[in-house]
Enzyme design. Structure first.
Site, PDB file in Angstrom:
ATOM      1  N   LYS A 165       0.828  -1.201   0.000  1.00 40.13           N
ATOM      2  CA  LYS A 165       0.000   0.000   0.000  1.00 40.13           C
ATOM      3  C   LYS A 165       0.868   1.260   0.000  1.00 40.13           C
ATOM      4  O   LYS A 165       1.915   1.314   0.668  1.00 40.13           O
ATOM      5  CB  LYS A 165      -0.902   0.030   1.238  1.00 40.13           C
ATOM      6  CG  LYS A 165      -1.835  -1.163   1.366  1.00 40.13           C
ATOM      7  CD  LYS A 165      -2.859  -1.221   0.268  1.00 40.13           C
ATOM      8  CE  LYS A 165      -3.852  -2.345   0.513  1.00 40.13           C
ATOM      9  NZ  LYS A 165      -4.860  -2.456  -0.560  1.00 40.13           N
ATOM     10  N   ASP A 194      -0.367  -0.080  -4.451  1.00 43.22           N
ATOM     11  CA  ASP A 194      -1.812   0.140  -4.429  1.00 43.22           C
ATOM     12  C   ASP A 194      -2.105   1.385  -3.599  1.00 43.22           C
ATOM     13  O   ASP A 194      -1.853   1.415  -2.400  1.00 43.22           O
ATOM     14  CB  ASP A 194      -2.491  -1.088  -3.812  1.00 43.22           C
ATOM     15  CG  ASP A 194      -4.007  -0.987  -3.773  1.00 43.22           C
ATOM     16  OD1 ASP A 194      -4.555   0.035  -4.215  1.00 43.22           O
ATOM     17  OD2 ASP A 194      -4.643  -1.948  -3.283  1.00 43.22           O
ATOM     18  N   GLU A 220      -1.934   0.494  -8.671  1.00 45.76           N
ATOM     19  CA  GLU A 220      -3.343   0.122  -8.538  1.00 45.76           C
ATOM     20  C   GLU A 220      -4.160   1.245  -7.905  1.00 45.76           C
ATOM     21  O   GLU A 220      -3.726   1.863  -6.933  1.00 45.76           O
ATOM     22  CB  GLU A 220      -3.427  -1.135  -7.670  1.00 45.76           C
ATOM     23  CG  GLU A 220      -4.822  -1.699  -7.487  1.00 45.76           C
ATOM     24  CD  GLU A 220      -4.782  -3.046  -6.779  1.00 45.76           C
ATOM     25  OE1 GLU A 220      -5.728  -3.342  -6.031  1.00 45.76           O
ATOM     26  OE2 GLU A 220      -3.792  -3.790  -6.964  1.00 45.76           O
ATOM     27  N   GLU A 247     -11.349  -3.139  -8.400  1.00 47.79           N
ATOM     28  CA  GLU A 247     -11.961  -3.719  -7.204  1.00 47.79           C
ATOM     29  C   GLU A 247     -13.185  -2.935  -6.751  1.00 47.79           C
ATOM     30  O   GLU A 247     -14.045  -3.481  -6.054  1.00 47.79           O
ATOM     31  CB  GLU A 247     -10.945  -3.817  -6.064  1.00 47.79           C
ATOM     32  CG  GLU A 247     -10.538  -2.480  -5.475  1.00 47.79           C
ATOM     33  CD  GLU A 247      -9.560  -2.621  -4.326  1.00 47.79           C
ATOM     34  OE1 GLU A 247     -10.004  -2.559  -3.161  1.00 47.79           O
ATOM     35  OE2 GLU A 247      -8.360  -2.803  -4.597  1.00 47.79           O
ATOM     36  N   HIS A 297      -9.559  -9.767  -7.631  1.00 46.39           N
ATOM     37  CA  HIS A 297      -9.297  -9.076  -6.368  1.00 46.39           C
ATOM     38  C   HIS A 297      -9.707  -9.953  -5.191  1.00 46.39           C
ATOM     39  O   HIS A 297     -10.861 -10.381  -5.076  1.00 46.39           O
ATOM     40  CB  HIS A 297     -10.099  -7.764  -6.340  1.00 46.39           C
ATOM     41  CG  HIS A 297     -10.025  -7.020  -5.051  1.00 46.39           C
ATOM     42  ND1 HIS A 297     -11.091  -6.923  -4.178  1.00 46.39           N
ATOM     43  CD2 HIS A 297      -9.014  -6.319  -4.472  1.00 46.39           C
ATOM     44  CE1 HIS A 297     -10.749  -6.194  -3.133  1.00 46.39           C
ATOM     45  NE2 HIS A 297      -9.495  -5.818  -3.281  1.00 46.39           N
TER      46      HIS A 297
END
Length: 365
Positions: A165, A194, A220, A247, A297
């Site tokens: 992340k 992400d 992402e 997602e 996902h």
């Protein structure tokens, strides 16, 4: 012979504590388990899922708005899915409505595969015997040391790709964390980041440019998932770093627009959020026509099975200690296994998921 009909649909809601919380606000996941029974005595098990928001609303939709449409009706997944979407979509074309449909659709596909005496993978059409898994973590709140240690666990487990992340207020801190993970991975493993929709366009442009030297396999959700103009501008300026989105995209209509925009190099449907296996397969066909790979996902226990049937090769996400198997949600092994960086699936007829309904924390009553 009289066609079989659905005679019963029941639901039970459970809380699944996370051994590695996804943050102070997400200490547990929620699982809605459904069971269908048919007029010829067969049963199918389905499920829906949500990390933190809407679990009881989801169950209420299933019990009060979905069940009356399903009971007495057919068992063919596509027919039931379309009927339910038209019935529910005035309450929202996606989100809780599609998540409620998923609870029925996964049960109907379980029923269909069992009737054929096949695993779900073989019933849908197996294209490969294994699929690569990437290590993933909801690790935004981890210290740098914890993040590196997690990366080292993934490497030790045989993962050849990992995702972390990003999106901290200080871009320099993000870059430091990406650099440390790249160093732990070495030059030959894949690294994805992400942002979970945290950036605006100027911030995303700066961030992608700053992280591009670390050979990102994709970035992402750099922006709000349905902001197609901004995603397109970022895509055109992203220095060759692929963009992954999906997602938080809920319908085939939305995926069609996303693919037509050219803003996504990888799409990531969540089998529950899009409404189950039926729309997941429809979305995969749209993606194949656009030459865009699908990387499902979360939910590897079922996403991995679907990935084996996709037209284009892909990877499956395995968030550390968050699969149904790792959470203790299964009463017996499903036949889906992850080892040495790959997922394999050899299940009993159906999807193989037998939920431990007597051993999980119930939220009913």
């Amino acid at each position: 012979m009289t066609p079989a009909t659905v005679t019963r649909l029941s639901s039970r809601l459970f809380r699944l504590p996370l051994s590695r919380p996804w943050g102070a606000d997400v200490p547990a996941l929620h699982l809605l388990v459904t069971e269908l029974e048919t007029s010829d005595g067969r049963t199918g098990t389905g499920f829906s899922w949500t990390p933190s928001i809407g679990a009881r609303a989801l169950q209420s939709l299933v019990d009060h708005d979905v069940a009356p449409v399903v009971v007495g009706g057919p068992v063919e997944p596509g027919v039931v899915w379309d009927r339910l979407w038209w019935h529910l979509h005035e309450a929202g074309g996606g989100g809780l409505t599609t998540m409620a449909i998923a609870a029925v659709d996964t049960a109907l596909w379980d029923l269909s595969a069992k009737a054929a005496g096949q695993s779900l993978v073989d019933h849908l059409g197996r294209r490969r015997d294994q699929v690569a898994v990437y290590g993933s973590g909801v690790n935004f709140h981890y210290s740098l040391e914890e993040l590196v240690a997690q990366t080292e666990r993934w490497v030790a487990d045989g993962c050849t790709a990992v995702k972390i992340k990003v999106g901290r207020p200080d871009l320099a801190e993000d870059v430091e964390r990406v650099a440390a993970v790249r160093a732990a991975l070495g030059p030959h493993r894949r690294l994805m980041v992400d942002a979970n929709q945290r950036w605006d366009l100027p911030t995303a442009l700066r961030a992608v440019r700053a992280m591009a030297p670390f050979d990102l396999y994709w970035v992402e959700e750099p922006l709000v998932a349905d902001d197609l103009p901004a995603l397109g501008r970022l895509h055109d300026a992203a220095l060759g770093v692929p963009i992954a989105v999906g997602e938080n995209v809920y319908t085939a209509f939305q995926y069609r627009a996303l693919l037509a925009s050219g803003a996504a190099d990888v799409i990531q449907p969540n089998v529950v959020r899009v409404g189950g296996i039926t729309p997941f397969l429809r979305i995969a066909q749209l993606a194949a026509a656009a030459s865009v790979p699908v990387a499902p996902h979360l939910l590897p226990d079922v996403s991995g099975q679907l990935a084996m049937c996709l037209p284009l090769t892909t990877m499956v996400e395995d968030v550390e200690d968050a699969s149904f198997a790792a959470l203790g949600a299964l009463a017996e092994p499903s036949g889906v296994t992850i080892a040495d960086g790959v997922l394999r699936a050899e299940t009993a007829p159906g999807h193989g998921l037998v939920f431990a309904t007597d051993g999980m924390e119930s939220l009913d009553g």
